[in-house]
Design an enzyme around this catalytic site. Sequence first.
Site, PDB file in Angstrom:
ATOM      1  N   HIS A 160       0.808  -1.222   0.000  1.00 17.15           N
ATOM      2  CA  HIS A 160       0.000   0.000   0.000  1.00 17.15           C
ATOM      3  C   HIS A 160       0.846   1.279   0.000  1.00 17.15           C
ATOM      4  O   HIS A 160       0.721   2.135   0.873  1.00 17.15           O
ATOM      5  CB  HIS A 160      -0.963   0.009   1.195  1.00 17.15           C
ATOM      6  CG  HIS A 160      -1.877  -1.164   1.233  1.00 17.15           C
ATOM      7  ND1 HIS A 160      -2.805  -1.360   2.236  1.00 17.15           N
ATOM      8  CD2 HIS A 160      -2.023  -2.232   0.400  1.00 17.15           C
ATOM      9  CE1 HIS A 160      -3.469  -2.490   2.015  1.00 17.15           C
ATOM     10  NE2 HIS A 160      -3.001  -3.035   0.896  1.00 17.15           N
ATOM     11  N   GLU A 253     -12.964   0.958  -4.981  1.00 20.03           N
ATOM     12  CA  GLU A 253     -13.786   2.152  -5.170  1.00 20.03           C
ATOM     13  C   GLU A 253     -13.257   3.051  -6.281  1.00 20.03           C
ATOM     14  O   GLU A 253     -12.062   3.075  -6.568  1.00 20.03           O
ATOM     15  CB  GLU A 253     -13.830   2.976  -3.882  1.00 20.03           C
ATOM     16  CG  GLU A 253     -14.472   2.284  -2.702  1.00 20.03           C
ATOM     17  CD  GLU A 253     -14.485   3.138  -1.455  1.00 20.03           C
ATOM     18  OE1 GLU A 253     -15.085   2.703  -0.453  1.00 20.03           O
ATOM     19  OE2 GLU A 253     -13.902   4.252  -1.469  1.00 20.03           O
ATOM     20  N   TYR A 274      -9.988 -10.401   4.312  1.00 23.93           N
ATOM     21  CA  TYR A 274      -9.653 -11.513   3.418  1.00 23.93           C
ATOM     22  C   TYR A 274     -10.090 -12.861   4.010  1.00 23.93           C
ATOM     23  O   TYR A 274     -10.354 -13.810   3.279  1.00 23.93           O
ATOM     24  CB  TYR A 274      -8.154 -11.529   3.135  1.00 23.93           C
ATOM     25  CG  TYR A 274      -7.697 -10.355   2.297  1.00 23.93           C
ATOM     26  CD1 TYR A 274      -8.078 -10.239   0.965  1.00 23.93           C
ATOM     27  CD2 TYR A 274      -6.895  -9.358   2.839  1.00 23.93           C
ATOM     28  CE1 TYR A 274      -7.671  -9.158   0.191  1.00 23.93           C
ATOM     29  CE2 TYR A 274      -6.475  -8.279   2.078  1.00 23.93           C
ATOM     30  CZ  TYR A 274      -6.865  -8.183   0.759  1.00 23.93           C
ATOM     31  OH  TYR A 274      -6.456  -7.114   0.008  1.00 23.93           O
TER      32      TYR A 274
END
Length: 380
Positions: A160, A253, A274
């Site tokens: 990330h 998104e 997950y």
Amino acid sequence: MKKMVTNMGLLLSAVLIVVGCNGKAGETEPQEPAGDLTVEAEKVVSGIQIGWGIAFLPDGDMLITEKSGKLYKASGGEIVAEITEGIPSDLQVNGQGGFLDIELHPNYEENGWIYFSYASSEGEGEGSNTAIVRAKLEGEALVDNELLYKAEPNSTRGQHYGSRIVFDENGYMFFSIGDRGNRDVLPQDINIDGGKIYRLNDDGSIPEDNPFVGEDGLDAMYSYGHRNPQGMALNPNTGVVWANEHGPRGGDEVNIIEPGNNYGWPVISYGINYSGTEFAEDTAMAGMEQPVLYWDPSIAPAGMTFVTSDKYPGWEGDLLVASLKFSYIAHLDVEGNDIVSETRLVEGVGRIRAIEEGPDGYIYFTAEGDGVYRLVPTES
């Protein structure tokens, strides 16, 4: 604003769920491509493994960043140079981190500035975090390197980094930094880097009208509550930046980025862990923005671009989003600030990461382990 949920299963028979203002969901049949236009993928450059970013020089030559730390220059369908001199020495390849995005200054022909994002080991703590630099290209070397922003602190986690870069019509530079896998702390803390989209002047200084200047919060921050935005693009019709971001299991998104807004992660989400367990408090909450679109299951969205050229009749103003997970391009039909339908393009080429419109009007994209392709219209 209408919200659209696209059920992106592996089957082509997936339906589109459109949530109208009354909050009631309705089903529509799978969408056909816009008009009679069909496209195919044509390979234009081989030898690129994980092409993270693409930028086009004024003469049409292509600069391509590879996550492993390489910068290539391609011309006429061939790699003509591997640029090694001037690559930041603190660049660290770690998980999803490495040499990431590339973007030319809007006035590149006058000033020669090229902007890069990468995982940098400089600064506090072990590991790395996202850095933004600019440099100039002289021959086959990067020169005049300037560090514009370095997220702190470093982390040994490999996920990330965010890292897309885009300029708006006023010359402001936007870039993203993901939550670095620390979802419970960084995205909602406006005083810490991570899980945010930032805005700087082109020289790295802080715009005086940034939403948190003089207030509690990071001066460079433009919006917060993000997970891992790996795609950003300027809507040519509104001049506003749109971004996509990875959810966990579901909940990817597309958002319209407005100054000072909180996009909810991880307090609200349409995804789950997950492992299959739930974590979010809700899917909506006062003071937190709703996405224009979300995917469930996740498609792992990466680069994105709006179509502005006339090479693809009927697509002008539409949005193209790369899918890593399912190896296709999502063509999103945009009307105003709404996404009204979605179709899949070039399925099965490979994990698609970067996607850009070239100066010739064609759409170019990278497929991992396979090189660079362009979208070519075909007769239906």
